[in-house]
Each structure stands twice: as C-alpha cells, then as structure tokens.
Design a protein around this motif. Structure first.
Motif, PDB file in Angstrom:
ATOM      1  N   GLN A 287       0.599  -1.396  -0.312  1.00 34.37           N
ATOM      2  CA  GLN A 287      -0.234   0.287   0.325  1.00 34.37           C
ATOM      3  C   GLN A 287       0.535   1.169   0.044  1.00 34.37           C
ATOM      4  O   GLN A 287       0.377   2.075  -0.356  1.00 34.37           O
ATOM      5  CB  GLN A 287      -0.592  -0.352   1.377  1.00 34.37           C
ATOM      6  CG  GLN A 287      -2.241  -1.200   1.372  1.00 34.37           C
ATOM      7  CD  GLN A 287      -2.179  -2.396   2.238  1.00 34.37           C
ATOM      8  OE1 GLN A 287      -0.379  -2.613   2.197  1.00 34.37           O
ATOM      9  NE2 GLN A 287      -2.224  -3.281   2.861  1.00 34.37           N
ATOM     10  N   GLN A 291       0.579   3.994  -2.910  1.00 37.38           N
ATOM     11  CA  GLN A 291       0.912   5.639  -2.593  1.00 37.38           C
ATOM     12  C   GLN A 291       1.499   6.093  -2.546  1.00 37.38           C
ATOM     13  O   GLN A 291       1.357   7.751  -3.141  1.00 37.38           O
ATOM     14  CB  GLN A 291       0.261   5.312  -0.915  1.00 37.38           C
ATOM     15  CG  GLN A 291      -0.892   4.892  -0.664  1.00 37.38           C
ATOM     16  CD  GLN A 291      -2.215   6.061  -0.879  1.00 37.38           C
ATOM     17  OE1 GLN A 291      -2.353   6.447  -1.127  1.00 37.38           O
ATOM     18  NE2 GLN A 291      -3.406   5.017  -1.119  1.00 37.38           N
ATOM     19  N   ALA A 320       4.650   8.265   1.475  1.00 39.57           N
ATOM     20  CA  ALA A 320       3.924   7.523   2.562  1.00 39.57           C
ATOM     21  C   ALA A 320       3.452   6.732   3.799  1.00 39.57           C
ATOM     22  O   ALA A 320       4.929   6.808   3.979  1.00 39.57           O
ATOM     23  CB  ALA A 320       2.872   6.480   1.665  1.00 39.57           C
ATOM     24  N   THR A 349      -5.085   8.220   3.649  1.00 41.89           N
ATOM     25  CA  THR A 349      -6.427   7.455   2.805  1.00 41.89           C
ATOM     26  C   THR A 349      -6.158   5.806   2.844  1.00 41.89           C
ATOM     27  O   THR A 349      -7.021   5.797   1.945  1.00 41.89           O
ATOM     28  CB  THR A 349      -4.558   6.814   1.460  1.00 41.89           C
ATOM     29  OG1 THR A 349      -3.943   6.346   2.433  1.00 41.89           O
ATOM     30  CG2 THR A 349      -3.946   8.761   0.580  1.00 41.89           C
TER      31      THR A 349
END
Length: 407
Positions: A287, A291, A320, A349
C-alpha cells in the motif's frame, strides 16, 4: 479453453489485494487452503476457496491438475513464506513462471541464509545455531549480551525476543521449548548479536530496487512494528550503500525473480542485514509503495507470474506513512471508535480497524498485536507525519482488564 485462473496458495494480510488485482487483470482467483473458512471475510469478492493440504505437494499437484481440466491456469503464487517454496515446485511441475524453490527454501532457513550471506561477505550480525538450552546459553556467552533469540524458521517476528540477561534467556527458552511455541520443524534456535540503528527495508522486484522504506519499532524486548515511511529519508550515501548490500544479497542467495524485501539496520559500520524475505511483503508495504509511487506491487507480481510484461515506473512522487494501532494491555475490548473521523483527515488514504467489542486482547509480541492501522500520503514527509498523527489521535479504545479469580 476455459476461464483464465490465478491459483493462490494460502494467504496473508494482503490476500484481498491479490484477489482484487487478479480480477482487474481479467483473472479468476481460486484459493487453495488447508482452512478455507479463514477467507470468509472475502465473501464480497465472490472468490472460490478449496480445501487442500497445502503442505502436501502431491495433493496440490492433484488439485491443480483437476482444475486444469476446467480452467486455463495462467499462474500459481502465494504471499506466504511457509508455502512459497512449494509454489516454486508447483510452477516447475506445470511449466509456469515462478521462483526458484531451492533459493526460497535456503532463505526460509534463517541460519542457512546467514551462512550464505556471510560467505559472500555481506555484513550480518554475529550468530550461532542451537538446538537446546545449554547450546543457547553458551552461544549467548560467546556473542555477548544482549542477544536476539528466535526460531531458525519462522516469520512475522513470532518467537523473537531481545534478551539482556541470563534470566531473560531462560524465560524465553521456557516459551520456545516448553510447548507454547508452535514449531513447523524440529526446534532449532538462532542466537545472534543485537545490532542497533535505524531499520530500513529495501523493496525489490526481480533485481530492481524500487525504493527504501524506514521502519520504526516499539521498544524491546519484542519486535513489533509501530510505523513505516516510504520512501525513507536517507542520504545519497546511505541509499548507495543499502542498494549495494541488497544486490550482494540477491547474488549470494541466487534470487532475482519476483518480489524480495531485505531488512537492514544502519549501524556505525554501515548497513547490516537483519533478514532477506524472498516474497511479497505483508501489510503495509504494498500500500505504501502504491500511495507513494503509484506502483501496484501486487499487480506487477501477478503479471510476472502469468508471463506478462511488468511496469515498475513511478506514476507520481509522494511520501507515504503507516501507523500500527497496538494495544498497551491485555483484556477484553470494550469499544473502539474514531475510524470515520480519522479517515476524513486530509492526506489520510486508508483507515482499518480490526477490533470489535467483546474481542479478547492477548498480546503476543509480534505482528498479531494490531487493532488496526492508518495510512497517509502527501507531497512531503512533515505533511504526511502531521496527517498521520492527527488521524491516530482521533482513534480511541477501551480494554477491560481480565478479572482473575482468587481462591
């Protein structure tokens, strides 16, 4: 020809990412698992989960052969370390792209991994292999306290502890050898030097270093991750040295196909390799990369698995960060709130809360000690950290201590 299928052997924290990425690529995901019920939370994805003894290669070959009479099996993979060697063997049996099973097996044995790295001149902590309490104690004496004591085979920091005294070693050995730790093989314990310094992870696909991540842990004696930042705020000198050591690891362990993540600590003598993991990293690494750079590691891994061309080029450049929500006591979770408010913070997010009321909280000192997480991404590190901190402050919970009956 039948529907194109991606076979997933067991799963991990990122199983949903694999299922969703497979569907985006036009593939039908099928999970083979010893316990299909653990994927009931993916019911909304309408996945097919089949019960198979995933530790039995012949059983997996038989099931894949059965499925091949109906489907076009485009690829086979897993994000779980314990089954990734088997995945390599399955891929070779069916003539599909996959990892070298010998290289994966070598990495999964942490002692053997250390041996290959040390022989190749890769900086690693001092280490010894032990099979009983006496050997652990003598190994600790040779290396010098404090030492890290952990199973030679395992993942997720399960059974890993920093021991600063002989009493702490004895206490941890009671846990490891007294029936409380689940051994997949005969008990073999790695005793190693505790190297101090900022921890980093090199995220790699094939032989290409995508980026370097900074990891921050909760205080010892356990090794529970608290926060991650990608890309890490490192100097050009640090980046160059970490990249050089990472490439030496790949060559020493005969890696270079698929995902690898290499954990290092920056010490007074430069980068020292803590561990090489020859698989897709678990949450939150995929992730964070997506991002920060817009690169979907899971989708690119699947492309490699099915023989398609991958693309690791960055789509954008952000910073991130992720924060683990870890309880500070055991008991019963009474309530947990603030998820929707945290998700509304600019720059945040993703917010995920695992905890549910009446859920027992028993801390184990590893990756399982998590009530949820928060991810934020902005154009700068200060902005990202500020958004993350603001969101985390909005999440709160209450744990009711267990009542111990006294005679």
């Amino acid at each position: 020809m039948g529907k194109r299928v991606l076979i997933l052997i067991e799963g991990a924290s990122n199983m949903r990412l694999y299922v969703q990425a497979a569907r985006r690529l036009g593939l039908h995901p099928i999970i083979l698992s010893a316990n299909p019920g653990q994927y009931d939370h993916l019911a909304a994805e309408a996945i097919e989960a089949i019960r198979v003894d995933t530790e039995n290669l012949d059983a997996l070959i038989a099931e894949c052969s059965r499925l091949r009479t109906t489907y076009d099996i485009s690829g086979i993979t897993s994000a779980v370390e314990s089954t990734y060697t088997t995945v390599g063997k399955l891929c070779r049996h069916f003539g599909l792209p996959g990892p070298n099973p010998g290289s994966i097996e070598r990495c999964c044995n942490k002692f053997e991994q250390r041996e290959f790295l040390a022989k190749a001149g890769v900086p690693v902590p001092s280490y010894r292999l032990a099979e009983n309490a006496a050997e652990v104690e003598s190994s600790a004496a040779e290396i010098g306290l404090p030492v890290v004591v952990k199973p030679a085979v395992g993942s997720g920091s399960v059974g890993v502890r920093l021991c600063c005294t002989a009493d702490e070693i004895a206490q941890h050995l009671t846990y490891l050898l007294g029936g409380m730790h689940m051994w997949r093989t005969s008990p073999r314990i790695l005793v190693e030097e505790f190297v101090q310094g900022q921890q980093y992870t090199a995220q790699i696909m094939g032989d290409e270093i995508i980026g370097i991540e900074a990891a921050h842990l909760h205080p010892p004696p356990r090794f529970v991750f608290r926060q991650w930042v990608f890309p890490a705020p490192v100097t050009s000198n640090q980046r160059e040295h970490i990249a050089e050591v990472s490439q030496k690891c790949l060559r020493a362990l005969d890696l270079g196909w698929g995902p690898t993540n290499i954990e290092l600590r920056w010490t007074r003598r430069g980068p020292v390799v803590v561990e090489v993991n020859p698989r897709m990293p678990g949450w939150p690494d995929p992730q964070l990369v997506q991002q920060a750079y817009g690169v979907d590691l899971v989708a690119e891994h699947i492309k490699l698995v099915i023989g398609d061309q991958w693309d690791l080029r960055s789509r954008h450049s952000k910073v991130a960060a992720a924060r683990n929500l870890v309880p500070d006591s055991d008991g019963i979770l009474d309530w947990i709130t603030g998820g929707s408010q945290a998700a509304a913070v600019p720059g945040v997010t993703e917010v995920k809360l695992y905890g549910e009321p009446k859920m027992p909280i028993v801390r184990k000192g590893d990756y399982r000690d998590c009530l949820g997480y928060v991810i934020a991404a902005t154009l700068s590190l200060p902005e990202t950290e500020a958004a993350l901190q603001r969101a985390v402050k909005m999440i709160d919970w209450s744990i009711v201590p267990l009542q111990i009956e006294r005679e």
